[in-house]
Enzyme design. Structure first.
Site, PDB file in Angstrom:
ATOM      1  N   ASP A 150       0.913  -1.195   0.036  1.00 39.25           N
ATOM      2  CA  ASP A 150       0.039  -0.092  -0.286  1.00 39.25           C
ATOM      3  C   ASP A 150       0.707   1.271  -0.047  1.00 39.25           C
ATOM      4  O   ASP A 150       1.727   1.504   0.904  1.00 39.25           O
ATOM      5  CB  ASP A 150      -0.911  -0.102   1.203  1.00 39.25           C
TER       6      ASP A 150
ATOM      7  N   ASN B 293       1.361   6.468 -11.124  1.00 38.69           N
ATOM      8  CA  ASN B 293      -0.015   5.986 -11.587  1.00 38.69           C
ATOM      9  C   ASN B 293      -1.074   5.685 -10.852  1.00 38.69           C
ATOM     10  O   ASN B 293      -2.359   6.068 -11.090  1.00 38.69           O
ATOM     11  CB  ASN B 293       0.156   5.103 -12.724  1.00 38.69           C
TER      12      ASN B 293
ATOM     13  N   TYR C  41     -11.293  13.232  -6.040  1.00 39.06           N
ATOM     14  CA  TYR C  41     -10.450  12.926  -7.001  1.00 39.06           C
ATOM     15  C   TYR C  41      -9.747  14.123  -7.602  1.00 39.06           C
ATOM     16  O   TYR C  41      -8.466  14.321  -7.718  1.00 39.06           O
ATOM     17  CB  TYR C  41     -11.161  12.252  -8.087  1.00 39.06           C
TER      18      TYR C  41
ATOM     19  N   LYS D  20      -5.882  15.484  -7.825  1.00 36.02           N
ATOM     20  CA  LYS D  20      -5.459  15.635  -9.118  1.00 36.02           C
ATOM     21  C   LYS D  20      -4.784  16.798  -9.289  1.00 36.02           C
ATOM     22  O   LYS D  20      -3.638  17.072 -10.196  1.00 36.02           O
ATOM     23  CB  LYS D  20      -6.298  15.035 -10.224  1.00 36.02           C
TER      24      LYS D  20
ATOM     25  N   THR E 100     -10.489   2.015 -19.808  1.00 39.44           N
ATOM     26  CA  THR E 100      -9.519   0.837 -19.043  1.00 39.44           C
ATOM     27  C   THR E 100     -10.357   0.030 -18.205  1.00 39.44           C
ATOM     28  O   THR E 100      -9.533  -0.890 -17.256  1.00 39.44           O
ATOM     29  CB  THR E 100      -8.464   1.770 -17.985  1.00 39.44           C
TER      30      THR E 100
END
Length: 319
Positions: free
Chosen positions: A67, A94, A159, A163, A194
């Protein structure tokens, strides 16, 4: 069939979030260009499947299940990569998490989890990798941000907040490290096929949130083939490009936001009004797979067919 080096990349590479999706594809592309690749992800079973997949294709890979939000992990990953391949020449940050839902259904912990995964963990990895890169006088760091790191889309606030932070860090690192031979590439992907809709977490009215997100993520006009995206990302790192924005829609959105930020904000406000509310009893962090089964929509299944195939191909459905 074994991979052959193009001669332009090489040495050791570390890719986080490499057991599935975009991370798996980036690892494959790096191996094709002559890198030995250390795969890192939380899920040991998914990671083992990814390693087998790449080894069967002739890639030189190792793996370490961990992790990355644990504070001691960064140094261990860098040391393991250097011991396996002699050096760490390419670091690809990533690993990420997608939490979908209205602000009313989110908690402070959601924002903290996003920042730990997509800002602080990459920062620790960069700090651990830099001494070796500086000593050799070269290295490449790749930050996978998002178009959400330039334009704050509604119902994705943990998110996009993380980012935005990772993009700022990445661009600042490029300015500071350029004189030391270390290049930093910041990648702003739009929607890609994806299979990430199966692993995303949905809060509020989970089935309705899943419906709009999964449909958008899989439509050919809005989304990009993930294999093509991975090739573009590794090519950008190879050429030491400062920035890469992926998908025509993302490029157009970034340009519009730069030219007319007020107009973009009004459009996003309208979009927010069209999205589901949190409901009387908001659900919390429902996995995409579960939300899809709860919804049970044949029409949506047809819209997500391309992305569902990508999920199966890219190790997203092993759990």
């Amino acid at each position: 069939m074994a991979y052959a080096s193009s001669g332009r990349l090489g040495g050791g590479a570390l890719v986080t979030g490499a057991s599935r999706g975009l991370g798996l594809l980036i690892a494959r592309e790096l191996a094709k260009r002559g890198c030995g690749v250390m795969l890192c992800a939380r899920n040991a079973d998914e990671l083992a499947a990814a390693k087998r997949m790449l080894r069967d294709e002739g890639a030189e890979v190792r793996s370490l299940a961990c992790d990355i939000t644990d504070e001691g992990v960064a140094g261990n990953l860098v040391r393991a990569t250097e011991e396996a391949f002699g050096s760490l020449d390419v670091l690809v940050n990533n690993a990420g998490m997608i939490q979908v839902g209205p602000l009313a259904a989110m908690t402070e912990d959601d924002f903290r989890d996003a920042m730990e995964t997509m800002y602080f963990a990459p920062l620790r990895l960069v700090l651990a990798a830099l001494p070796g890169m500086r000593e050799r006088g070269h290295g490449r760091i790749v930050t996978i941000s998002s178009v959400g790191g330039r334009i704050a889309a509604p119902h994705l606030l943990p998110y996009v907040g993380a980012k935005f932070a990772s993009a700022g860090l990445s661009e600042g690192l490029r300015a500071e490290l350029a004189a030391e031979g270390v290049s930093v590439t910041t990648v702003f992907p739009g929607l890609m096929r994806t299979g990430s809709h199966t692993a995303a977490r949905f809060s509020g009215r989970a089935d309705r949130e899943y419906a709009w997100f999964a449909a958008a993520a899989g439509l050919p006009v809005l989304s990009m083939d993930a294999e093509r995206a991975a090739r573009a990302i590794v090519r950008a790192a190879e050429r030491r490009r400062p920035e890469l924005v992926l998908t025509p829609v993302a490029k157009a959105a970034v340009r519009l936001h730069g030219l007319a930020p007020a107009t973009t904000t009004r459009a996003l406000s309208l979009a927010a009004r069209l999205l589901p509310d949190s409901g009387a009893e908001p659900e919390r962090n429902v996995p995409g797979r579960h939300a899809a089964r709860s919804l049970g929509s044949a029409a949506l299944d047809r819209l997500t067919a391309l992305n569902d195939r990508a999920a199966r191909r890219l190790n997203q459905r092993t759990g």
